[in-house]
Design a protein around this motif. Sequence first.
Motif, short mmCIF file in Angstrom:
data_model
loop_
_atom_site.label_atom_id
_atom_site.label_comp_id
_atom_site.label_asym_id
_atom_site.label_seq_id
_atom_site.Cartn_x
_atom_site.Cartn_y
_atom_site.Cartn_z
N ASN A 197 6.29 57.01 -21.24
CA ASN A 197 5.63 58.27 -19.86
C ASN A 197 6.43 58.42 -19.10
O ASN A 197 6.25 58.68 -17.95
CB ASN A 197 4.42 57.57 -20.06
N PRO A 198 8.08 58.91 -18.89
CA PRO A 198 8.25 59.06 -18.14
C PRO A 198 8.58 60.40 -17.56
O PRO A 198 8.34 61.19 -16.30
CB PRO A 198 9.67 59.66 -18.52
N SER A 199 7.34 61.59 -18.20
CA SER A 199 6.83 62.66 -17.43
C SER A 199 5.99 62.37 -16.61
O SER A 199 5.17 63.70 -15.75
CB SER A 199 6.07 63.75 -18.51
N SER A 200 4.99 61.42 -16.31
CA SER A 200 4.12 61.06 -15.55
C SER A 200 4.31 60.17 -14.38
O SER A 200 5.09 59.26 -14.67
CB SER A 200 2.89 60.76 -15.98
N GLU A 202 6.50 60.04 -10.09
CA GLU A 202 7.05 60.71 -8.74
C GLU A 202 8.17 59.78 -9.53
O GLU A 202 8.12 58.35 -10.01
CB GLU A 202 6.43 60.67 -7.83
N LEU A 206 8.29 55.76 -10.81
CA LEU A 206 9.09 56.05 -12.27
C LEU A 206 9.61 54.55 -12.20
O LEU A 206 10.38 54.01 -12.74
CB LEU A 206 9.80 56.85 -12.58
N GLY A 247 17.24 66.31 -20.43
CA GLY A 247 16.49 65.45 -20.28
C GLY A 247 15.22 65.54 -18.97
O GLY A 247 14.36 65.03 -19.02
N GLU A 248 16.10 65.48 -17.56
CA GLU A 248 15.80 66.17 -16.62
C GLU A 248 16.22 66.52 -15.72
O GLU A 248 17.82 65.84 -15.02
CB GLU A 248 14.89 64.84 -15.84
N TYR A 292 14.65 59.56 -17.16
CA TYR A 292 15.32 60.39 -17.44
C TYR A 292 15.83 60.55 -18.62
O TYR A 292 15.89 61.98 -19.13
CB TYR A 292 15.44 61.01 -16.24
N PRO A 294 16.81 62.22 -22.11
CA PRO A 294 15.97 62.74 -23.44
C PRO A 294 15.68 61.77 -25.02
O PRO A 294 16.10 60.89 -24.82
CB PRO A 294 16.95 63.53 -23.64
N ASP A 295 14.78 62.46 -25.24
CA ASP A 295 14.83 61.45 -27.03
C ASP A 295 15.61 61.05 -27.40
O ASP A 295 15.72 60.64 -28.50
CB ASP A 295 13.47 62.79 -27.04
#
Length: 353
Positions: A197-200, A202, A206, A247-248, A292, A294-295
Motif C-alpha cells: 500500500n505505498p499510495s497511502s 507521507e 512509509l 512509480g512516483e 515508491y 512501480p508495479d
Amino acid sequence: MTEITGDITGDTTGTLDEALERLHSSGPERLGHLTNHAPMAVEALASRGQAGAVHRWLDLYAPRLEEFPAGREPVTAGNWREALGDPRRAADWIAYFTREVGERPWRDVLAEWWPRLLPGMYGGSTHPVIRVGHAVRTLLATAPDAVPTDPRRTELAHGLGYWAARHRTVGGIAVRQGPTDPTDPAAALDAVVPIANPSSGEFSELLGRVTALPVWAASVTDPDEARARLADLVRAATHRYATHGHGEETMLVHAATAPNAVLRTLPALPRHLWAPSLAASWTASAAVTAMYAPDAPVDYKAPGTFTAEEVVERALAHGDEHVIKLTDTALDVGDERALAAALRAIEISAPLV
C-alpha cells in the motif's frame, strides 16, 4: 555507451551568492513539512552554466517560500542532543551552525557533525543531506587560496541546521532480505521488495513500513572502494529512473540525488567516514525504492542526440525543482542512460508554473 559531457562551469558572476542571500531570509520548509528546494535548484542551475536564469526561476518559485521561523532556545555544545530531530528547533539549529562556520573552518564543522548527522539522513525525505551536498559542492569549487563567501558558508549552515532539525534514524530495518551481497547495485535495487500500500501515507509513515532491505556493499571498509561503490550506486539509481520513475515521479528522484549528495561531500570529509557514508546512502536509496517502486517497469528509450546543454535547457524550461536536480545528478553520471532518465523526468513531472 555514449559519454555525456556536462561539465561543472560554476558561477563567477556573483548571481549564486545573490540568490542564496535572497533565500536565507526564508525557512527550510513550508506548510510545516514541505521542503524549500530553491537553494538546491539555484545551485544546480548556476553550476550548469545557467546563472543568468537563476533569478527568473526564483521569481517563479518565490510564492512557495515562507518566512524564516522564530527561534525557541539557543542550541549549544551542552544541549544539542535534546534538540536533535526536533523540527520546531530549525531556527535554533541554523543559528548554531551559522556561528560555527563563522568561527571555524567549514571543513572542521562538517567533519565534526557528519558522523552525528549521518544516521539521521532519512528525515525530511532526505532533502537536508541533499541541500548539504549542493552547499559543499559550491564550497569545494572555491579556489584553494580564496576564502569562501559568506552566503556559501551560510548555506552550509542552513543545510546542516535543517538536517539536525529533521534528523531521523531507521533503526527498525533489522532484517535483511536475501543471503547474497551482489557487486552490481542495479541487481541489488532490483531485489528490493516494495512495501504494501505505498499510495497511502507521507514519506515518514512509509519509511516506517520498510523493515527489510537487500544486503549490498556491507563489507566495504576501504575508503577508495567505498567511493567507487557509491558512484556505482548513484549511476544505478539514476539509470533506474528511466524505466521505473513513473512509480512516483517526484519521490523516486531521491533514490539517486540523496546518494549523489553524499558522493559530492566525500572529498571534504576525512577518509574514515567514507565507508559509513556508503552504508547510509545504500539504505536511503533502497528504502526510497521500496517505498515508491512501480508495479512494472517501462521499456528503456534511448534519448536520441540531445547534448547535455540541451537537456539542462529543457529542465530549466520545465522548471520543476526535482527535474532540475535529477538532471544535475544525471550529468554527474554522464552517460546516455542517465541523460534518458533526466528526459524521462521532464516527460512525466508537472512543470513549475
